[in-house]
Design an enzyme around this catalytic site. Structure first.
Site, PDB file in Angstrom:
ATOM      1  N   CYS A 118       0.983  -1.188   0.169  1.00  0.00           N
ATOM      2  CA  CYS A 118      -0.152   0.058  -0.023  1.00  0.00           C
ATOM      3  C   CYS A 118       0.683   1.337   0.144  1.00  0.00           C
ATOM      4  CB  CYS A 118      -0.955  -0.003   1.014  1.00  0.00           C
ATOM      5  SG  CYS A 118      -1.874  -1.379   1.278  1.00  0.00           S
ATOM      6  N   HIS A 301      -2.947   7.192   3.179  1.00  0.00           N
ATOM      7  CA  HIS A 301      -3.380   6.057   2.702  1.00  0.00           C
ATOM      8  C   HIS A 301      -5.083   5.726   3.459  1.00  0.00           C
ATOM      9  CE1 HIS A 301      -4.110   1.941   1.449  1.00  0.00           C
ATOM     10  NE2 HIS A 301      -3.768   1.390   2.624  1.00  0.00           N
ATOM     11  N   ASN A 331     -10.259   0.238   0.646  1.00  0.00           N
ATOM     12  CA  ASN A 331      -8.684  -0.018   0.736  1.00  0.00           C
ATOM     13  C   ASN A 331      -8.192  -0.489  -0.775  1.00  0.00           C
ATOM     14  OD1 ASN A 331      -6.190  -0.473   0.898  1.00  0.00           O
ATOM     15  ND2 ASN A 331      -6.200  -1.531   2.772  1.00  0.00           N
TER      16      ASN A 331
HETATM   17  N1  COA Z   1     -18.748  -7.913  10.049  1.00  0.00           N
HETATM   18  C1  COA Z   1     -19.268  -8.191  11.361  1.00  0.00           C
HETATM   19  N2  COA Z   1     -18.348  -8.539  12.338  1.00  0.00           N
HETATM   20  C2  COA Z   1     -17.163  -8.680  12.077  1.00  0.00           C
HETATM   21  C3  COA Z   1     -16.360  -8.359  10.987  1.00  0.00           C
HETATM   22  C4  COA Z   1     -17.214  -7.959   9.766  1.00  0.00           C
HETATM   23  N3  COA Z   1     -17.082  -7.924   8.590  1.00  0.00           N
HETATM   24  N4  COA Z   1     -15.267  -8.567  10.892  1.00  0.00           N
HETATM   25  C5  COA Z   1     -14.927  -9.137  11.964  1.00  0.00           C
HETATM   26  N5  COA Z   1     -16.154  -9.333  12.814  1.00  0.00           N
HETATM   27  C6  COA Z   1     -16.297  -9.635  14.238  1.00  0.00           C
HETATM   28  C7  COA Z   1     -14.863 -10.356  14.646  1.00  0.00           C
HETATM   29  O1  COA Z   1     -15.363 -11.619  14.343  1.00  0.00           O
HETATM   30  C8  COA Z   1     -15.164 -10.009  16.265  1.00  0.00           C
HETATM   31  O2  COA Z   1     -15.997 -10.691  16.700  1.00  0.00           O
HETATM   32  P1  COA Z   1     -15.831 -11.484  18.454  1.00  0.00           P
HETATM   33  O3  COA Z   1     -15.819 -10.266  19.174  1.00  0.00           O
HETATM   34  O4  COA Z   1     -17.182 -12.150  18.422  1.00  0.00           O
HETATM   35  O5  COA Z   1     -14.682 -12.293  18.289  1.00  0.00           O
HETATM   36  C9  COA Z   1     -15.447  -8.617  16.212  1.00  0.00           C
HETATM   37  O6  COA Z   1     -16.085  -8.121  14.813  1.00  0.00           O
HETATM   38  C10 COA Z   1     -14.342  -7.482  16.539  1.00  0.00           C
HETATM   39  O7  COA Z   1     -13.278  -8.097  15.576  1.00  0.00           O
HETATM   40  P2  COA Z   1     -11.947  -6.968  15.726  1.00  0.00           P
HETATM   41  O8  COA Z   1     -10.959  -7.708  14.563  1.00  0.00           O
HETATM   42  O9  COA Z   1     -11.255  -6.852  16.975  1.00  0.00           O
HETATM   43  O10 COA Z   1     -12.338  -5.689  15.026  1.00  0.00           O
HETATM   44  P3  COA Z   1     -11.466  -4.408  14.879  1.00  0.00           P
HETATM   45  O11 COA Z   1     -12.308  -3.419  15.708  1.00  0.00           O
HETATM   46  O12 COA Z   1     -10.210  -4.454  15.166  1.00  0.00           O
HETATM   47  O13 COA Z   1     -11.638  -4.025  13.461  1.00  0.00           O
HETATM   48  C11 COA Z   1     -10.566  -4.087  11.445  1.00  0.00           C
HETATM   49  C12 COA Z   1     -11.380  -4.869  12.352  1.00  0.00           C
HETATM   50  C13 COA Z   1     -10.006  -5.120  10.334  1.00  0.00           C
HETATM   51  C14 COA Z   1     -11.500  -3.386  10.700  1.00  0.00           C
HETATM   52  C15 COA Z   1      -9.285  -3.287  11.973  1.00  0.00           C
HETATM   53  O14 COA Z   1      -8.675  -4.154  12.791  1.00  0.00           O
HETATM   54  C16 COA Z   1      -8.516  -2.789  10.836  1.00  0.00           C
HETATM   55  O15 COA Z   1      -8.931  -1.725  10.236  1.00  0.00           O
HETATM   56  N6  COA Z   1      -7.307  -2.950  10.870  1.00  0.00           N
HETATM   57  C17 COA Z   1      -6.211  -2.501  10.054  1.00  0.00           C
HETATM   58  C18 COA Z   1      -6.559  -2.781   8.510  1.00  0.00           C
HETATM   59  C19 COA Z   1      -5.608  -2.208   7.687  1.00  0.00           C
HETATM   60  O16 COA Z   1      -5.334  -0.899   7.613  1.00  0.00           O
HETATM   61  N7  COA Z   1      -5.452  -3.111   6.695  1.00  0.00           N
HETATM   62  C20 COA Z   1      -4.511  -2.607   5.370  1.00  0.00           C
HETATM   63  C21 COA Z   1      -3.111  -2.299   5.777  1.00  0.00           C
HETATM   64  S1  COA Z   1      -2.508  -1.510   4.278  1.00  0.00           S
END
Ligand code: COA
Length: 374
Positions: A118, A301, A331
């Site tokens: 990215c 980004h 993204n």
């Molecule tokens: N819809 C509904 N629930 C979802 C889900 C979705 N699409 N994806 C995950 N969940 C659930 C998980 O299973 C988890 O459930 P649980 O509490 O029962 O275990 C809960 O939501 C929380 O998941 P979590 O991973 O802790 O959420 P988060 O707040 O960390 O958000 C992301 C997840 C991916 C949005 C976040 O971590 C993120 O943006 N990370 C960086 C990603 C990024 O920048 N990537 C590119 C880099 S270039």
């Protein structure tokens, strides 16, 4: 004197997929996606190649269509260099940059791809500037190098084609698109004032994607093993990191995983991203001597709106300092920053003389920023 951005453009595939549509594929909902990421929809390339998208974005940046922003229209022979930052080229050979060069008829240009995930566009700008500076009048050894006066730097991705559409933790995040910038070496303008690029070890494999062409070879350490070339061996099956992270004894994840898909540990990447973004901004400010107060716009980004909010809070600045383009794009990896930059220029946010920072982070891990005067 310096390397100045003189044109920007972007391209999105025709198909736009709303969050509610994704709820038909995986257990998710619009509210969760919008609250956690700021994404409402993304564009998916169906029947459009990466080269198609890159061509549209580049034409806009070159002033060959009305879609983008540019100071003046250029001729094909004006472009000396094409860099395409991508992790999803249409082919390994020819490169995405080579294909784009051919589409646009840029006969004088040299062309190559760059993979810094990215952060690719930031790396691309940095490489283009370095090549221009190294052949600028007065630079030691300049006459012995390829002359590079103007370059086309493109971020081009079809991430939806390396997405596991059964994995709700990643499939809601990604989209396709292309963004392009034309940069020019100008003796009278400062252009890029500082840059900073960094690789950090991703020791837990928090963000990765295998490649799908790892065919079985009929050899072991001793040499040829003819019996190893069975029909099954010739249909290579690549286990994704996602599959190998699945609980032991579970074949379900393995069978469901596509040959090639992005695996991500969201929380680990979130922590890395939030720190890396603010660090890169501090670095380009320190290297240029420019104060944050003098920066008119930061183009980050577009991975997650919450990461941008975190950075704004850490820097003590309001969100309106940041260009936000994520809502209907998602993204798009290397395409994200140049598309957001095209939005900022086209929307009149960036005016000549403004100090601007572009900043990104990504798999690898990579991170970086460029501070320039528009
Ligand atoms: N819809 C509904 N629930 C979802 C889900 C979705 N699409 N994806 C995950 N969940 C659930 C998980 O299973 C988890 O459930 P649980 O509490 O029962 O275990 C809960 O939501 C929380 O998941 P979590 O991973 O802790 O959420 P988060 O707040 O960390 O958000 C992301 C997840 C991916 C949005 C976040 O971590 C993120 O943006 N990370 C960086 C990603 C990024 O920048 N990537 C590119 C880099 S270039």
């Amino acid at each position: 004197m310096g390397c100045t951005i003189i044109g920007c453009g972007k391209a999105l595939p025709a198909l736009e997929v709303e969050n509610d549509e994704l709820a038909k594929l995986v257990d998710t909902n619009d509210e969760w996606i919008v609250t956690r990421t700021g994404i409402s929809s993304r564009h998916v390339a169906v029947g459009e190649t990466g080269t198609d998208l890159a061509e549209t974005a580049a034409r806009a940046a070159l002033g060959w269509s009305q879609e983008g922003w540019c100071e003046r229209s250029l001729a094909p022979e004006d472009i000396d260099l094409v860099i395409v930052a991508t992790i999803t080229p249409d082919a390994l050979v020819p490169s995405a940059a080579g294909l784009l060069r051919e589409r646009l008829g840029l006969e004088h240009a040299i062309a190559f791809d760059l993979n810094a995930a990215c952060t690719g566009f930031i790396y691309g700008l940095t490489v283009a500037e370095s090549m221009m500076a190294a052949c600028a009048p007065g630079f030691p050894g300049a006459p012995g190098r390829n002359p590079v006066r103007r370059a086309l730097v493109v971020g081009d991705e079809r991430l939806t084609h390396i997405t596991d559409w059964a994995d709700r933790s990643t499939c809601v995040l990604f989209g396709d698109g292309a963004g392009a910038a034309v940069v020019e070496w100008d003796e009278k303008r400062p252009g890029i004032l500082s840059s900073f690029v960094l690789n950090t070890t991703d020791d837990t494999g928090a963000l990765s994607c295998p490649h799908a062409f790892d065919a079985h070879v009929p050899f072991d350490a001793e040499g040829v093993v003819p019996s190893a070339l069975t029909a099954a061996d010739r249909a290579p099956y690549i286990t994704t990191p996602a599959a190998s992270h699945a609980s032991e004894g579970s074949t379900e994840a393995l069978e469901a995983s596509p040959l090639q898909a992005i695996y991500m540990d969201g929380q680990k990447v979130f922590k890395f991203a939030a720190e890396a973004m603010t660090e890169a901004i501090h670095q380009v400010l320190a290297r240029s001597g420019v104060a944050l107060d003098d920066v008119a716009c930061i183009v980050p980004h577009q991975a997650n709106e919450r990461i941008i909010k975190y950075a704004a809070k850490k820097l003590g600045r309001p969100m309106d300092l940041f260009q936000l383009s994520i809502a209907n794009v998602g993204n798009t990896s290397a395409a994200s920053v140049p598309m957001a930059l095209a939005d900022a220029y086209a929307g009149g946010r960036i005016k000549r003389g403004d100090k601007v920072i572009v900043v990104a982070f990504g798999g690898g891990f990579t991170s970086g920023a460029v501070l320039f005067e528009a």
